[in-house]
Design a protein around this motif. Structure first.
Motif, PDB file in Angstrom:
ATOM      1  N   SER A  81       0.824  -1.218   0.000  1.00  0.00           N
ATOM      2  CA  SER A  81       0.000   0.000   0.000  1.00  0.00           C
ATOM      3  C   SER A  81       0.853   1.260   0.000  1.00  0.00           C
ATOM      4  N   LEU A  82       2.137   1.116   0.385  1.00  0.00           N
ATOM      5  CA  LEU A  82       3.038   2.275   0.353  1.00  0.00           C
ATOM      6  C   LEU A  82       3.174   2.855  -1.057  1.00  0.00           C
ATOM      7  N   LEU A  83       2.899   2.035  -2.071  1.00  0.00           N
ATOM      8  CA  LEU A  83       3.018   2.513  -3.449  1.00  0.00           C
ATOM      9  C   LEU A  83       2.021   3.625  -3.756  1.00  0.00           C
ATOM     10  N   ASN A  84       1.004   3.735  -2.923  1.00  0.00           N
ATOM     11  CA  ASN A  84       0.024   4.815  -3.123  1.00  0.00           C
ATOM     12  C   ASN A  84       0.527   6.157  -2.603  1.00  0.00           C
ATOM     13  N   LEU A  85       1.658   6.134  -1.902  1.00  0.00           N
ATOM     14  CA  LEU A  85       2.272   7.396  -1.455  1.00  0.00           C
ATOM     15  C   LEU A  85       3.234   7.851  -2.549  1.00  0.00           C
ATOM     16  N   LYS A  86       2.694   8.466  -3.574  1.00  0.00           N
ATOM     17  CA  LYS A  86       3.450   8.791  -4.783  1.00  0.00           C
ATOM     18  C   LYS A  86       4.613   9.753  -4.533  1.00  0.00           C
ATOM     19  N   TYR A  87       4.544  10.515  -3.430  1.00  0.00           N
ATOM     20  CA  TYR A  87       5.568  11.529  -3.192  1.00  0.00           C
ATOM     21  C   TYR A  87       6.528  11.139  -2.063  1.00  0.00           C
ATOM     22  N   LEU A  88       6.443   9.901  -1.623  1.00  0.00           N
ATOM     23  CA  LEU A  88       7.288   9.447  -0.508  1.00  0.00           C
ATOM     24  C   LEU A  88       8.760   9.510  -0.901  1.00  0.00           C
ATOM     25  N   SER A  89       9.539  10.278  -0.118  1.00  0.00           N
ATOM     26  CA  SER A  89      10.969  10.430  -0.408  1.00  0.00           C
ATOM     27  C   SER A  89      11.853   9.889   0.716  1.00  0.00           C
ATOM     28  N   TYR A  90      11.255   9.617   1.887  1.00  0.00           N
ATOM     29  CA  TYR A  90      12.045   9.223   3.060  1.00  0.00           C
ATOM     30  C   TYR A  90      11.345   8.054   3.732  1.00  0.00           C
ATOM     31  N   LEU A  91      12.055   6.912   3.859  1.00  0.00           N
ATOM     32  CA  LEU A  91      11.482   5.726   4.508  1.00  0.00           C
ATOM     33  C   LEU A  91      12.535   5.109   5.421  1.00  0.00           C
ATOM     34  N   ASP A  92      12.246   5.070   6.721  1.00  0.00           N
ATOM     35  CA  ASP A  92      13.172   4.529   7.717  1.00  0.00           C
ATOM     36  C   ASP A  92      12.438   3.484   8.556  1.00  0.00           C
ATOM     37  N   LEU A  93      12.840   2.222   8.426  1.00  0.00           N
ATOM     38  CA  LEU A  93      12.265   1.116   9.197  1.00  0.00           C
ATOM     39  C   LEU A  93      13.322   0.463  10.074  1.00  0.00           C
ATOM     40  N   SER A  94      14.392   1.161  10.368  1.00  0.00           N
ATOM     41  CA  SER A  94      15.544   0.556  11.046  1.00  0.00           C
ATOM     42  C   SER A  94      15.275   0.280  12.525  1.00  0.00           C
ATOM     43  N   GLN A  95      16.084  -0.612  13.090  1.00  0.00           N
ATOM     44  CA  GLN A  95      16.069  -0.965  14.511  1.00  0.00           C
ATOM     45  C   GLN A  95      14.766  -1.643  14.929  1.00  0.00           C
ATOM     46  N   ASN A  96      14.089  -2.312  13.982  1.00  0.00           N
ATOM     47  CA  ASN A  96      12.885  -3.049  14.314  1.00  0.00           C
ATOM     48  C   ASN A  96      13.168  -4.549  14.201  1.00  0.00           C
ATOM     49  N   ASN A  97      12.140  -5.359  14.215  1.00  0.00           N
ATOM     50  CA  ASN A  97      12.335  -6.810  14.181  1.00  0.00           C
ATOM     51  C   ASN A  97      11.318  -7.441  13.235  1.00  0.00           C
ATOM     52  N   PHE A  98      11.762  -7.685  11.987  1.00  0.00           N
ATOM     53  CA  PHE A  98      10.890  -8.301  10.992  1.00  0.00           C
ATOM     54  C   PHE A  98      11.160  -9.800  10.843  1.00  0.00           C
ATOM     55  N   GLU A  99      11.866 -10.351  11.818  1.00  0.00           N
ATOM     56  CA  GLU A  99      11.961 -11.790  12.044  1.00  0.00           C
ATOM     57  C   GLU A  99      12.303 -12.608  10.806  1.00  0.00           C
ATOM     58  N   GLY A 100      13.236 -12.107  10.024  1.00  0.00           N
ATOM     59  CA  GLY A 100      13.758 -12.923   8.937  1.00  0.00           C
ATOM     60  C   GLY A 100      12.987 -12.887   7.641  1.00  0.00           C
ATOM     61  N   ILE A 101      12.050 -11.936   7.454  1.00  0.00           N
ATOM     62  CA  ILE A 101      11.345 -11.865   6.172  1.00  0.00           C
ATOM     63  C   ILE A 101      12.250 -11.215   5.129  1.00  0.00           C
ATOM     64  N   ASN A 102      11.903 -11.391   3.863  1.00  0.00           N
ATOM     65  CA  ASN A 102      12.675 -10.795   2.775  1.00  0.00           C
ATOM     66  C   ASN A 102      12.292  -9.327   2.581  1.00  0.00           C
ATOM     67  N   ILE A 103      13.210  -8.570   2.061  1.00  0.00           N
ATOM     68  CA  ILE A 103      12.890  -7.205   1.639  1.00  0.00           C
ATOM     69  C   ILE A 103      12.001  -7.312   0.414  1.00  0.00           C
ATOM     70  N   PRO A 104      10.779  -6.765   0.456  1.00  0.00           N
ATOM     71  CA  PRO A 104       9.851  -6.958  -0.681  1.00  0.00           C
ATOM     72  C   PRO A 104      10.311  -6.228  -1.943  1.00  0.00           C
ATOM     73  N   ASN A 105       9.986  -6.831  -3.078  1.00  0.00           N
ATOM     74  CA  ASN A 105      10.387  -6.256  -4.368  1.00  0.00           C
ATOM     75  C   ASN A 105       9.765  -4.887  -4.604  1.00  0.00           C
ATOM     76  N   PHE A 106       8.560  -4.649  -4.042  1.00  0.00           N
ATOM     77  CA  PHE A 106       7.885  -3.381  -4.349  1.00  0.00           C
ATOM     78  C   PHE A 106       8.674  -2.168  -3.858  1.00  0.00           C
ATOM     79  N   MET A 107       9.655  -2.389  -2.946  1.00  0.00           N
ATOM     80  CA  MET A 107      10.488  -1.262  -2.489  1.00  0.00           C
ATOM     81  C   MET A 107      11.163  -0.575  -3.675  1.00  0.00           C
ATOM     82  N   GLY A 108      11.462  -1.347  -4.712  1.00  0.00           N
ATOM     83  CA  GLY A 108      12.127  -0.784  -5.879  1.00  0.00           C
ATOM     84  C   GLY A 108      11.228   0.064  -6.752  1.00  0.00           C
ATOM     85  N   SER A 109       9.936   0.157  -6.416  1.00  0.00           N
ATOM     86  CA  SER A 109       9.000   0.964  -7.199  1.00  0.00           C
ATOM     87  C   SER A 109       8.649   2.287  -6.517  1.00  0.00           C
TER      88      SER A 109
END
Length: 623
Positions: A81-109
Motif C-alpha cells: 500500500s506504500l506505493l500509493n504514497l506517490k511523493y514518498l521520499s524518506y522511509l526509515d524502518l531501522s532498529q525493528n524486528n521483521f523476524e527474517g522476512i525478505n525485503i519486498p520487491n515493491f520497495m524498488g517501485s
C-alpha cells in the motif's frame, strides 16, 4: 486520500508497544512518524525507526532490556500500500524486528525515494535488485547486523547475488551494506561500486570479501571521504588505486588478513584524516611518506608486524590526536618523534599508545613535558630505562601514565605529584631506586589505580610517608610489590574506602594487622598480604560479600584458622604461617565456591572435617 495508504500499511504490522496509536483521525500529517510537505500536504516521510534507548553498560547481559526492546519493535509484513504514497521520499524502518522476512520487491517501485534505511531490522534473504530502480536515492543503509543484544538468536544474514543494480543509483552518496554476504559476487565489488560517481561514504565491513583488486582502469567515485572495508578476509597488499582517492578523510581496513608492507602511496592521500590499519598482518617499516599526511588526526597500526624505527617525519604530524603502534616490532627511541611534536605550535596529541614493542626504548625525552594535551601515555612492555624526567609534571592533561614492564633503573620524579588529572599510575615491574614521599602524590586527587613494584627483591624503592598521612586520593586498585613500605602496617590504607583490589606483597611489614582494618573496605574482591612478616592473629572479619581472593601466605600469623568472610571465595592461600588448632567443621558450608584451598605448612591438627566433601568446585587442596 493519502491517509488510507499508511493505515493499510499499519494493518500488516505488529505493534506491541502501541507506537502507531496516534494514527487516528483525518489529519495524517499529525501522526507520529508521518511527515508531510508544508506546501502540498503530500506525505513525503515515514520515519518508523525504533528509538528505544539501550544502556551501553547493561544491555549485553540484561534479559529485561532485551524483552523491553522486543516489545518496542515493529514487526509483521510490509504492505505494498506504500506505493500509493506517490511523493514518498524518506522511509526509515531501522532498529525493528521483521523476524527474517525478505525485503519486498515493491520497495524498488518507490521511485521518489532519496532515503531508505532498513538496517538492524532482521531482514534476510537476497536483496532485491529492483532497488536499482530508485534513481533518486542518495542514502541506502542495508546493514545486516542482527541485533543489539548479543544473546539474541542469530538469523541468516542478507546476501546479494549481483551488485550490477547499483549502476541505477547515480546520485547515491551513502551506502552501508556492512555484514551483508557479498563474498561471491561477480563481477567484483569494486567494479560495481566504481559505477557510483556521487559516493561519499562506503561501508562494506564484515561482508566476507576475499578479493581486494590491485588495480582499476579509472576511478569514478572520486569524492569518497569514508571507506570502511574492515573485518573481511583480504589476503593481499594495500592496492595502488587508493592513492587516487585524494578526498578521503577516513579509511578503515582493519581486522582483515592483509599481508605485505605499507606502501608510500598513502603519501598522496593529502586530505586523509583517519587511517586505521590495525589487526592485520602488515610487515615492513613505517613509510617516511606517512609523515607528510599533515591532516591526519588518527593513525592506528596496532597489532601488526611493523618493524624499524618511527620516522623523523612523524614529528611533523601536528594535527595528530591518536597515535597507536601497540603490539608491533618497532625499535629505536622516541626522542626525535617527540621532539618534533613538541615544536608544533598547537600540538593536539591525546593518545600515545606504543605498548608491547619489546625493542622500543631509550630514555624518556625531556620534551614529553611539552605535550600538554596528552591524556594517555602507554609504554608498557618495552625497553625504556633511566628515570622519569621532571618535565612530566607539565603534562597537565595526563590521565593515564603506564610505564610498567620496562627497564627503568632511575628515580621517579616528584613532579608526578603535579598531575592533578591522573587516574591511572602504572609503574610496576621496573628497577626503580629512591624514596617516594607525600610530595609524589600531593595533587593526585583523582587517582584511582596505583601500581608500584620493583622487579627484584632488593627493596631499592622505599615509600616513606608520615604515619598519620591521609592521601589526597581514594583508590580502587592499590598494588605494591617488592618495595619497602614497613615495618609498620600502613595506616593510610584504611582511608581507602573504595578499594576493590589490594596487594601489599613483600613490602617489609612486620607489624600486626590493626583492629578494625577489615571494616574499611566493603566492596573489596581481592586481598594479598603475602611474603611479609605480619604477626599475631588475623582480626575477625566482617561479612565480605564480594571477596573472592585472599592470600595471607608466607607470614607469621598464629591462632586459629581465620573464619572466612565470604561465600564468594574462590582462592584461599594461608600457607607458611603458624595457624594452629583444627579446621572449621563447617568449611564445606562457608566456602561453597572455593576452587583453590592451601592450608599447608601450618600447625593445624585434628581430623579433616567431613563437610570438606561438599566443596564441589574444589580443584586443588593442599594440606
Amino acid at each position: 486520500m493519502e491517509k488510507n495508504a499508511p493505515l493499510s500499511f499499519k494493518e500488516g504490522l505488529t505493534d506491541p508497544a502501541g507506537r502507531l496509536s496516534s494514527w487516528v483521525g483525518e489529519d495524517c500529517c499529525s501522526w507520529i512518524g508521518v511527515g508531510c510537505d508544508n506546501t502540498t500536504s503530500h506525505v513525503v516521510e515515514l520515519d518508523l525507526r525504533n528509538r528505544f534507548q539501550i544502556s551501553k553498560h547493561s544491555y549485553k547481559h540484561s534479559y529485561e532490556n532485551m524483552q523491553k526492546y522486543n516489545m518496542s519493535c515493529l514487526g509483521g509484513k510490509l504492505s505494498p500500500s506504500l506505493l500509493n504514497l506517490k511523493y514518498l521520499s524518506y522511509l526509515d524502518l531501522s532498529q525493528n524486528n521483521f523476524e527474517g522476512i525478505n525485503i519486498p520487491n515493491f520497495m524498488g517501485s518507490l521511485e521518489n525515494l532519496n532515503y531508505l534505511n532498513l538496517s538492524f531490522s532482521l531482514f534476510t534473504g537476497v536483496i532485491p535488485p529492483h532497488l536499482g530502480n530508485l534513481s533518486k536515492l542518495q542514502y541506502l543503509s542495508l546493514t545486516s547486523k542482527s541485533f543489539p543484544f548479543s544473546e539474541y538468536p542469530p538469523v541468516r544474514r542478507l546476501e546479494v547475488k549481483s551488485l550490477e543494480w547499483l549502476v541505477g543509483l547515480p546520485t547515491l552518496k551513502y551506502l552501508d551494506m556492512s555484514f551483508v554476504n557479498i563474498g561471491e559476487v561477480k563481477p567484483d565489488w569494486l567494479q560495481a561500486v566504481n559505477m557510483l560517481p556521487s559516493l561519499l561514504e562506503l561501508d562494506l565491513s564484515g561482508c566476507r570479501l576475499v578479493t581486494l583488486p590491485q588495480s582499476i582502469s579509472s576511478i569514478n567515485f572520486t569524492f569518497l571521504t569514508v571507506l570502511d572495508i574492515s573485518r573481511n578476509m583480504f589476503n593481499t597488499s594495500i592496492p595502488i588505486w587508493l592513492s587516487n582517492l585524494t578526498g578521503l578523510s577516513t579509511l578503515n581496513i582493519g581486522i582483515n588478513s592483509l599481508r605485505g608492507a605499507i606502501p608510500n602511496v598513502f603519501a598522496n592521500l593529502v586530505s586523509l584524516q583517519e587511517l586505521d590499519l590495525s589487526y592485520n598482518f602488515i610487515e615492513g617499516q613505517l613509510p617516511v611518506g606517512l609523515g607528510h599526511l599533515t591532516n591526519l588526526s588518527s593513525l592506528d597500526l596496532s597489532k601488526n608486524s611493523v618493524t624499524g624505527k618511527i620516522p623523523f617525519s612523524f614529528g611533523k604530524l601536528c594535527n595528530l590526536q591518536t597515535f597507536a603502534l601497540a603490539y608491533n616490532g618497532i625499535s629505536g627511541e622516541i626522542t626525535e618523534f617527540v621532539d618534533g611534536l613538541s615544536q608544533c605550535f598547537n600540538s593536539k596529541l591525546e593518545w600515545l599508545l606504543l605498548e608491547s614493542n619489546g625493542l622500543l626504548g631509550g630514555k624518556l625525552p625531556y620534551s614529553l613535558g611539552a605535550l600538554k594535551t596528552l591524556k594517555t601515555l602507554r609504554l608498557v612492555y618495552n625497553s625504556f630505562w633511566g628515570s622519569i624526567p621532571d618535565s612530566i609534571g607539565n603534562m597537565s592533561s595526563l590521565q593515564e601514565l603506564s610505564l610498567s614492564e620496562n627497564m627503568f633503573n632511575g628515580t621517579i620524579s616528584k613532579s608526578v605529584g603535579k598531575l592533578s588529572m591522573l587516574t591511572v599510575l602504572a609503574l610496576s615491574d621496573n628497577h626503580w631506586k629512591g624514596v617516594l614521599t607525600e610530595a609524589h602524590f600531593q595533587n593526585l586527587t583523582r587517582l584511582s589505580c596505583l601500581y608500584l613494584s620493583v622487579a627484584s627483591a632488593t627493596w631499592s624503592l622505599v615509600l616513606d610517608v608520615k604515619r598519620d598521612w591521609v592521601p589526597p586520593f581514594n583508590l580502587s586498585v592499590a598494588q605494591f610489590d617488592s618495595m619497602l613500605i614497613g615495618p609498620n602496617f600502613p595506616a593510610w590504607i584504611q582511608t581507602q574506602t573504595k578499594l576493590l583490589f589490594l596487594r601489599l606483597r613483600n613490602v617489609g611489614i612486620s607489624d600486626t594487622i590493626p583492629q578494625g582494618f577489615w571494616n574499611s573496605f566493603s566492596r573489596i574482591g581481592d586481598i594479598s598480604l603475602s611474603r611479609n612478616k605480619i604477626r599475631g592473629q588475623v582480626p575477625h572479619f566482617q561479612s565480605y560479600h564480594l571477596l573472592r581472593y585472599l592470600d595471607l601466605s608466607f607470614n607469621n600469623f598464629d591462632g586459629q584458622v581465620p573464619l572466612f568472610p565470604s561465600k564468594m571465595m574462590e582462592f584461599v592461600f594461608l600457607r607458611e604461617n603458624m595457624f594452629s588448632g583444627t579446621m572449621p567443621e563447617n568449611i564445606g558450608e562457608i566456602l561453597p565456591l572455593v576452587s583453590y584451598l592451601d592450608l599447608s605448612s601450618n600447625f593445624i591438627n585434628g581430623t579433616i572435617p567431613p563437610s570438606i566433601g561438599m566443596l564441589k568446585t574444589l580443584q586443588i587442596l593442599d594440606l
